[in-house]
Design a protein around this motif. Sequence first.
Motif, mmCIF file in Angstrom:
data_model
loop_
_atom_site.group_PDB
_atom_site.id
_atom_site.type_symbol
_atom_site.label_atom_id
_atom_site.label_comp_id
_atom_site.label_asym_id
_atom_site.label_seq_id
_atom_site.Cartn_x
_atom_site.Cartn_y
_atom_site.Cartn_z
ATOM 1 N N ASP A 341 0.845 -1.196 0.000
ATOM 2 C CA ASP A 341 0.000 0.000 0.000
ATOM 3 C C ASP A 341 0.881 1.247 0.000
ATOM 4 O O ASP A 341 1.990 1.231 0.539
ATOM 5 N N GLU A 342 0.355 2.338 -0.596
ATOM 6 C CA GLU A 342 1.137 3.566 -0.791
ATOM 7 C C GLU A 342 2.488 3.193 -1.401
ATOM 8 O O GLU A 342 3.560 3.510 -0.885
ATOM 9 N N THR A 377 -1.450 2.686 -5.038
ATOM 10 C CA THR A 377 -1.018 4.072 -4.890
ATOM 11 C C THR A 377 -2.040 4.979 -5.539
ATOM 12 O O THR A 377 -2.665 4.607 -6.533
ATOM 13 N N TYR A 542 -1.385 11.378 7.267
ATOM 14 C CA TYR A 542 -2.332 10.873 6.268
ATOM 15 C C TYR A 542 -2.759 11.982 5.321
ATOM 16 O O TYR A 542 -2.882 11.763 4.107
ATOM 17 N N GLN A 545 -0.137 12.372 2.759
ATOM 18 C CA GLN A 545 -0.227 11.340 1.720
ATOM 19 C C GLN A 545 -1.327 11.685 0.715
ATOM 20 O O GLN A 545 -1.137 11.555 -0.500
ATOM 21 N N ASN A 549 -1.157 12.549 -3.355
ATOM 22 C CA ASN A 549 -1.884 11.670 -4.267
ATOM 23 C C ASN A 549 -2.914 12.397 -5.112
ATOM 24 O O ASN A 549 -3.019 12.158 -6.318
#
Length: 712
Positions: A341-342, A377, A542, A545, A549
């Motif tokens: 993940d990510e 992602t 978060y 992130q 994104n």
Amino acid sequence: MARRGQRQPAARRNAPRNQRRVRELDNEGIIPVLARAVREVETAVQRGSVMPSVRTKFQIVALLVREERARVKADEDSTEAQRNEQLKRLDGVATILAKTAARDTSLLQLLAEDAEVSPAGRSLKREMLRAGGVEPPPEPVAASQPDATTSAFERRVVPQSVVARQLANPFLTPDFSVAEKRQVSPRRLATWELLGPLFRSFEYGGASSCMDLPEPTAQRMHSVPGDLELMPHQAKVVAAAAAGHRTFLLADEPGLGKTAQALLAAQAADAYPLLVVVPNVVKTNWAREAGIWTPNRPSTVIHGDGHTIDGFADIVIVNYEVLDRHVGWIGDFGFRGMVVDEAHFIKNKSSQRSQHVLELSERVRSRVARPLLMALTGTPLINDIEDFRAIWQFLGWIDDKKPLADLMHALEETGLTPADPGFYGAARTSVIEMGIVRRRKVDVAADIPARRVADLPVELDDEEGRSIRAAERELARRLVSRYETALATRTSGSVVEGIDHELVRRVATWEREDTNSANDGENVFSMMRRIGQAKAGLAADYAAQLARNVGKVVFFAKHIDVMDVAEETFAKRGIRYSSIRGDQTPKARQKNIDAFVNDPDVAVVVCSLSAAGVGLNLQVASDVVLAELSWTDAEQTQAIDRVHRIGQESPVTAWRIIAAQTIDTRIAELIDSKAGLAARALDGSDEEVSSSADVQLEALVALLTDALSESV
């Protein structure tokens, strides 16, 4: 000039020389990081606020200026003009350092060659290097210690439950199909360098960055537990896995349910045991989602040295930060599927976490012919496509030098070489069909609600988290004591079997109204504030992130100290933000609003719930992070409505950060239940709309009831 430790992206190599030079010199690398830091030091010294952290930052900026100057002078790949320009900018930073030290001469001792650098200073230096795009060198190992490689192996652990599983099943089931892997002997492409053209093929653009996905069957759409239902775009990925596809770069925007897609794809592919590698902030959420979507497949989360994990679980969840301790046994565990993940976290192949992920992927692929490999992602594929080199390698599409068998076969099938005009479009399609899936919210707007609140549980597993849980237990004990005292001194003579819920409510009311209760311990208000402070960094991480994104994000908090932590986090990540607080002048407030709305480089606006909960239009974003819980659904809704309003073209997702295993979880449930009552009241029922006092009271009632139930 490429930065240290990074390969220059292809798009940057093809950019006009002047444009490339300006962008690299002005906006990238370590120098802008130093410039920001030295201004912060200068401002603090001017205010007379020379805290230890300011002195540390002064010292580290000076050290990095010294090192960067030596590096620039020795850089033979740059032109003389480029070197002179960078040296000029470093001189500017050094000048500010000198002026600052002249204002506070105690700082001069930090510039001495033999000045000691504290652990906090070394940590700050690594953070600043990473912020400048430079992977810090490994820290020197003391002479009395073994070398770094030996030390890394010494940190590795094998949890006892893993040993028990290995003893119970010492022989992994062999997969004889490994020997049947397709071997491709390149024909027309044998002498061509292909990785560069493959990366460039994405820079030329195209109609879509999504592979052809099969239409799901009606059975597939409903083959989920309970009353859950897959959205059509999710079911297509699960259908592809069921049809035999085994590698996915799942790059859907946040909010489109990548976690559920990965879990159900693993179920469709029977890819158990399944390894899931995630950032720390979302590992608790992965465990929760696994319990929801695949309840018949037990999951376990690795914390620290893994003393609490279930070695017999089907789904093993580990965060990047502790992967180095567990990479040994994980590689021998027999995983048949792996989810990262990510996945953009592994783009720097020289970093330890990237090397561990790639090592594990290779070991899984060496044992299983067609394992399920999924990289998740939300980062748009068109940006710095060469950053995806490590992700493609994780998926087994390429190695360090060339495409591997399946991708090479697809390229050979095109009948083209990089010298042919049509090669780049065909190559791009070949890579996409290996398993790239990219959908945006606007692409699947019909599938998802126009507005939804998604809970993201986080684990407070540090000292502060343990302190909060201890304080919560103490509050529960105090409530039980008041209840037992009231029960013992009651004069009515009535006797109630079991828990007297009427008395429970009265005790909770006394606690809520007793303003002196904080003198004897924490009350529900101070506890919620502490929880907000404890999860502030995780919430900001978060949000960072999300910002990388999907772009712009609105971050809401109740307390100033939570906003401060968030802004410090964004500054360390190199993310530009603006701030809306109650103590701002109208002019300053409007300036910050305009910066967020109009400046594409301002990715986050940090908002006070009380100051920015009403009267703002922030619909330039479609993602909201609620770092702290409101006491009412109305306050929460008002915050979300800054984004979800007329003119919003994308579905809105509000990410509510919940501290797991604390009263935070109970309060979130209460707010949601009160929201249902409020909705019915607005629709014309006789229900009264609840107030914040109702939620506070119900939280105390629940806490006391749970404590009494446990004591029975």
